[in-house]
Design a protein around this motif. Structure first.
Motif, PDB file in Angstrom:
ATOM      1  N   ASP A  17       0.811  -1.213   0.000  1.00  0.00           N
ATOM      2  CA  ASP A  17       0.000   0.000   0.000  1.00  0.00           C
ATOM      3  C   ASP A  17       0.847   1.267   0.000  1.00  0.00           C
ATOM      4  OD1 ASP A  17      -2.363  -1.383  -0.062  1.00  0.00           O
ATOM      5  OD2 ASP A  17      -2.944  -0.943   2.013  1.00  0.00           O
ATOM      6  N   ASP A  71     -11.073   0.426   0.535  1.00  0.00           N
ATOM      7  CA  ASP A  71      -9.776   0.229  -0.117  1.00  0.00           C
ATOM      8  C   ASP A  71      -9.845   0.804  -1.530  1.00  0.00           C
ATOM      9  OD1 ASP A  71      -7.324  -0.582  -1.038  1.00  0.00           O
ATOM     10  OD2 ASP A  71      -7.746  -2.726  -0.982  1.00  0.00           O
ATOM     11  N   ARG A  72      -9.045   1.827  -1.790  1.00  0.00           N
ATOM     12  CA  ARG A  72      -9.038   2.450  -3.115  1.00  0.00           C
ATOM     13  C   ARG A  72      -7.676   2.344  -3.798  1.00  0.00           C
ATOM     14  NH1 ARG A  72      -9.478   7.560  -3.133  1.00  0.00           N
ATOM     15  NH2 ARG A  72      -9.259   8.048  -0.910  1.00  0.00           N
ATOM     16  N   ASP A  94      -4.371  -7.616  -5.202  1.00  0.00           N
ATOM     17  CA  ASP A  94      -3.398  -7.362  -4.140  1.00  0.00           C
ATOM     18  C   ASP A  94      -2.878  -8.681  -3.564  1.00  0.00           C
ATOM     19  OD1 ASP A  94      -5.479  -8.324  -2.589  1.00  0.00           O
ATOM     20  OD2 ASP A  94      -5.950  -6.401  -1.661  1.00  0.00           O
ATOM     21  N   PRO A 108      -8.812  -2.650  -6.739  1.00  0.00           N
ATOM     22  CA  PRO A 108      -8.024  -2.837  -5.516  1.00  0.00           C
ATOM     23  C   PRO A 108      -7.864  -4.288  -5.071  1.00  0.00           C
ATOM     24  CG  PRO A 108      -9.436  -0.925  -5.269  1.00  0.00           C
ATOM     25  CD  PRO A 108      -9.830  -1.579  -6.577  1.00  0.00           C
ATOM     26  N   ASN A 149      -5.039   0.565  -5.937  1.00  0.00           N
ATOM     27  CA  ASN A 149      -4.903  -0.489  -6.951  1.00  0.00           C
ATOM     28  C   ASN A 149      -3.462  -0.988  -6.923  1.00  0.00           C
ATOM     29  OD1 ASN A 149      -7.626  -0.262  -8.530  1.00  0.00           O
ATOM     30  ND2 ASN A 149      -6.892   1.851  -8.312  1.00  0.00           N
TER      31      ASN A 149
END
Length: 554
Positions: free
Chosen positions: A47, A340-341, A501, A498, A343
């Motif tokens: 992140d 959660d934004r 991950d 997002p 990507n």
């Protein structure tokens, strides 16, 4: 790489390779540890890097990380002024305060208008921030002009000073990769004939493949272009000043009073080989566009491993992967504070970079160095239109004629144990047999393009090397052994979201296996007596490397 949908059922089968006496036996591949692969992806998808958007702090951190890995391996810098970075200036063009608009005037004088983001999408001109253009219209079918395909949609039409109307996509029945290239060069064709603008309308197939709502979703995304030595944003069709894409009912209004209605045109286009003929339209169009621009910089990261063969080390094999991703999604109304934004781009394309770094490590540590020199390229701005690779292919570290082949690594789907790979573009050069023979000892087969309608061949970085005459392929994990379902689920879910991950159930053993496959391919390319060659009478070889030595097609 941005596929719109997954093709239907697909049965994977091996591409049988003809024997090539010039392909050297690949040395035994070193061991590849899944933990090492995972560590790289974990760092790049963290992140704290905020999605590695072009020009962002997160991407700069990622670039320095890759450079430090290259340096630790003892590779040589291949960037500007003896450094690791090829610094590129980009122009970012965003919509202005006033939304773009389209007004269509019918033969009876009645005018209908739409604003950008409704039933019309108005393009942005990077070199003209304020445009207000009114012009007559000429329908030019698909708008393709390509002698090698035997298509000239401009025959008998006068479009000078006018705006052309094209169908999206290309005629059904054409070879998908050749047709995709012809489709991607529609603006250049219009420019050659003196048009000043281009408007596109959907066919039945294109509207099904890419629904209008999907296009509207990206309506306000900024456009990017690299800045040339003249200080202007690079544009391959500078005469095309204005562009727009129309949905119903704007598309219907365009054809009011026309010699042939849009429904009839679409019915013709829906047939195999169907190519509607062009004609002057009786309507006129006014397109307005406002934009604002800013300049950002972002680096490619480039490293070189010199070859060991005195006669071959002046030839270079490029292994490329894009380092950038799409950053942070803007907040939406109603989002919770913990939404959660970011990507992270774990598979797209931290996994591709991890593969490249593992191959670089194995090559640098090999007891016998590759005969040809290797270039490792971590490109930027792939998500903005393959721009970093385009810039590098036009401004390479070594003369472009010294680059004999490229393998691009973009979004290997490492969610299952792959048993086949797809090398998009394998049919055009001896890279197909080279790849097939290199991975065969692993029990991996080479399968044909499982989704030709998506024209993947022109949608990843390797295409930019092809356009400079270099045989190239884009290597991906295949559809066999459950791969098709994983691809379908990923493209409809985590892709450019997002959810791409580290929480995904990534098969790290598959990552190590993919690195192993690419090391074998790279060694086969670098160690063969004969470099990769375009096939004789191949569309892309003849188009971009007409004078290069060619191989007989098996």
């Amino acid at each position: 790489m941005k596929p719109a949908s997954v093709a239907g059922a697909f049965a994977a089968f091996a591409l049988l390779a003809a024997p090539f006496a010039t392909i050297a036996e690949t040395p035994a591949a070193p061991a590849f540890a899944p933990e090492s692969f995972r560590a790289t992806v974990s760092f790049l998808a963290d992140d704290l890097l905020e999605g590695r958007d072009t020009g962002s702090r997160g991407h700069e951190i990622a670039a320095r990380y890759v450079a430090s890995r290259f340096e630790a391996l003892g590779l040589k810098p291949g960037g500007d002024d003896g450094g690791w970075f090829q610094r590129i200036t980009f122009q970012q063009t965003d919509p202005g305060a006033t939304p773009g608009s389209v007004a269509i005037t019918a033969p009876n004088g009645r005018t209908q208008s739409w604003t950008h983001g409704t039933d019309v999408l108005v393009g942005l001109n990077p070199n003209e921030p304020a445009l207000d253009i009114t012009a007559p219209l000429v329908f030019v079918g698909y708008g393709i002009e390509n002698a090698k395909l035997g298509i000239d949609d401009y025959a008998g039409l006068d479009v000078k000073g006018k705006i052309v109307v094209t169908l999206r996509g290309f005629p059904q029945g054409l070879p998908s990769e050749e047709a995709a290239h012809a489709s991607a060069t529609k603006a250049q064709a219009a420019d050659r004939h003196g048009a000043i603008g281009m408007v596109s309308v959907g066919t039945l197939l294109s509207m099904k493949t890419r629904p209008w709502a999907q296009s509207v979703h990206f309506a306000d995304e900024p456009s990017f272009a690299w800045v040339g030595a003249d200080g202007k944003a690079f544009d391959e069709a500078p005469g095309i000043r204005i562009t727009a894409s129309l949905n119903e009912p704007a598309a219907q209004a365009l054809f009011e009073g026309a010699p042939q209605g849009l429904a009839t045109i679409r019915a013709i286009a829906d047939q195999p080989g169907g190519r509607p003929k062009g004609f002057a339209l009786k309507t006129r169009i006014r397109i307005q566009s406002q934009s604002v621009t800013k300049r950002v910089t972002s680096p490619n990261v480039v490293a070189i491993l010199p070859g060991s063969d005195p006669a071959l080390k002046a030839e270079y094999v490029v292994l490329s992967a894009h380092l950038d991703h799409i950053g942070i999604t803007p907040a939406k109304p109603g989002d919770k504070p913990d939404t959660d934004r970011i990507n992270n781009g774990a598979l797209d394309n931290a996994a591709g970079i991890a593969t490249m770094l593992e191959v670089a490590r194995a090559a640098a540590e090999a007891p016998v160095a590759p005969r040809r020199s290797l270039i490792f390229l971590a490109s930027t701005a792939e998500e903005k239109g393959l721009l970093g690779a385009d810039y590098y292919a036009r401004h390479p570290s070594v003369p472009i004629k010294a680059i004999v082949g490229n393998v691009d690594l973009d979004m290997p789907l490492l969610l299952y144990r792959f048993t086949d790979v797809t090398a998009f573009g394998a049919d055009h050069s001896t890279l197909g047999p080279i790849v097939a023979k290199a991975v065969a000892p692993m029990g991996v087969t080479l399968s044909p393009d499982p989704m030709p309608a998506q024209t993947i061949f022109v949608r990843s970085d390797h295409y930019m090397f092809v356009k400079q005459g270099v045989p190239a392929v884009f290597l991906a994990t295949g559809f066999a052994n459950g791969g098709e379902k994983h691809w379908e689920k990923f493209l409809g879910g985590a892709y450019h979201h997002p959810d791409d991950d580290m929480a995904q159930k990534i098969d790290w053993d598959a990552g190590a296996r993919f690195a192993d496959a690419n090391y074998r391919i790279m060694r086969a390319m670098a160690d063969a007596d004969t470099p990769p060659l375009w096939y004789a009478k191949d569309f892309f070889g003849d188009t971009f490397a007409p004078d290069a030595k060619k191989a007989k097609r098996p």
